[in-house]
Enzyme design. Structure first.
Site, short mmCIF file in Angstrom:
data_model
loop_
_atom_site.label_atom_id
_atom_site.label_comp_id
_atom_site.label_asym_id
_atom_site.label_seq_id
_atom_site.Cartn_x
_atom_site.Cartn_y
_atom_site.Cartn_z
N ASP A 72 0.82 -1.21 0.00
CA ASP A 72 0.00 0.00 0.00
C ASP A 72 0.85 1.26 0.00
OD1 ASP A 72 0.94 -0.47 2.57
OD2 ASP A 72 -1.03 -0.84 3.43
N ASP A 141 -7.50 -3.00 14.21
CA ASP A 141 -8.87 -3.37 13.82
C ASP A 141 -8.88 -4.55 12.85
OD1 ASP A 141 -7.90 -2.20 11.53
OD2 ASP A 141 -9.41 -0.60 11.42
N HIS A 143 -7.24 -4.97 10.05
CA HIS A 143 -7.12 -4.74 8.60
C HIS A 143 -5.78 -5.26 8.09
CE1 HIS A 143 -5.27 -0.65 9.68
NE2 HIS A 143 -4.35 -1.20 8.91
N GLU A 148 -9.70 -1.88 5.21
CA GLU A 148 -10.36 -1.51 6.46
C GLU A 148 -11.62 -2.34 6.69
OE1 GLU A 148 -8.69 0.18 8.30
OE2 GLU A 148 -8.00 2.11 7.53
C1 GLP Z 1 -0.83 0.42 8.32
C2 GLP Z 1 -0.49 -0.35 7.06
C3 GLP Z 1 -0.61 -1.82 7.26
C4 GLP Z 1 0.18 -2.23 8.48
C5 GLP Z 1 -0.40 -1.53 9.68
C6 GLP Z 1 0.24 -1.92 11.00
O1 GLP Z 1 -2.17 0.52 8.52
N1 GLP Z 1 -1.33 0.01 5.97
O2 GLP Z 1 -0.14 -2.49 6.10
O3 GLP Z 1 0.12 -3.61 8.64
O4 GLP Z 1 -0.22 -0.14 9.47
O5 GLP Z 1 1.34 -1.15 11.30
P1 GLP Z 1 2.23 -1.41 12.56
O6 GLP Z 1 3.08 -2.57 12.23
O7 GLP Z 1 3.04 -0.14 12.69
O8 GLP Z 1 1.35 -1.64 13.72
#
Ligand code: GLP
Length: 279
Positions: A72, A141, A143, A148
């Site tokens: 993403d 959440d 995702h 989402e």
């Molecule tokens: C964002 C990204 C996800 C990632 C998530 C968790 O939302 N789009 O791809 O998995 O963050 O991030 P973290 O590892 O910092 O908790």
């Protein structure tokens, strides 16, 4: 679905790096046979990237015949912005290894035609022969990528408006300023990740514990998009003890026992084989 539980987040990321190295080596990529890797951003995989860079510098692995597709990217922030996923990937991984920049694919959140950018991305994945190993992380959440709650479980790469929870969670990367967090992103769809031949999801910390419970112990639901991988034939989740806090003791024991049997049968991931691989 397999679940591997490690003591803490460092163990998770070290194990993850070793697993990626083993998978690439086992595949034995070459000029006519690239290893196609899907990659995440976020705090969770940082240690994995550090370990992969170290392994590359120590001559343990090459990324010369690896193609990557990131999950993403935010819409509307410059690639050089310290919080863009382009910048994250180059600073934490790509600029330290021998990957050919032409083989790196990250969605362009500044494309004039975002819909076309997403369609092209899907086309490039298909053209590369599909993703061999898609590594992912999740939000609190549940995702995956930026799919989402409420996202279609057969969704493809597209523009997505971020949930308020995600905006709040990601404000920590923007000096705590919620207003500075982009409100939209380009993301691969759940269906895009489901098409990968193997999916490997990293989950650490108590803040993800409820999402892990939803992913494992409850049914498939578009409200917890990571739960879709219950219907993928080859998904492995690796988590730390903190992330198991909402699981039943019975579930944790079940997966720990199951994994120790699996390790004994499977040379690739045996404790001994993993210990032997020094990064
Ligand atoms: C964002 C990204 C996800 C990632 C998530 C968790 O939302 N789009 O791809 O998995 O963050 O991030 P973290 O590892 O910092 O908790």
């Amino acid at each position: 679905m397999k679940l591997i539980i490690r003591d803490n987040s460092n163990d998770v990321t070290e194990w993850a790096a070793k697993y990626v190295i083993k998978r690439i080596k086992e595949y034995n990529p070459g000029p006519d046979n690239y290893f196609v890797l899907g990659l995440p951003t976020g705090g969770t995989p940082l240690g994995m990237y550090k370990n992969l860079v170290r392994a590359y510098k120590n001559g343990k692995i090459s990324f010369k015949y690896v193609k990557t597709f990131n999950m993403d990217e935010y819409v509307g922030i410059a690639e050089e912005h310290p919080e863009s996923y382009h910048r994250y990937m180059f600073d934490n991984f790509f600029k330290h290894i021998d990957i050919d920049p032409n083989n790196v694919h990250i969605l362009n959140g500044n494309a004039t035609d975002l819909k076309k950018e997403c369609e092209e991305y899907e086309r490039k994945i298909t053209e590369s022969g599909g993703i061999e190993l898609f590594i992912g992380g999740i939000g609190p959440d549940g995702h995956i990528a930026f799919n989402e709650p409420g996202s279609s479980l057969v969704s493809r790469t597209r523009v997505k408006t971020l949930a308020q929870d995600t905006i709040l969670a990601n404000a920590r990367f923007f000096d705590g300023n919620v207003d500075a967090v982009p409100k939209q992103a380009l993301t691969v769809g759940v269906g895009t990740v489901m098409d990968a031949r193997e999916v490997f999801i990293l989950i650490t910390g108590a803040s993800k514990a409820y999402a892990l419970y939803k992913a494992l112990e409850e049914g498939v639901s578009h409200m917890w998009t990571v739960s879709a991988f219950q219907q993928h034939g080859n998904t492995m989740i690796i988590c730390d003890e903190d992330a198991t806090l909402e699981l039943r003791v019975r579930t944790v024991k079940y997966f720990k026992d199951m994994w120790s049997v699996h390790e004994k049968l499977n040379e690739l991931v045996s404790e001994q084989a993993m210990r032997k691989l020094v990064l």
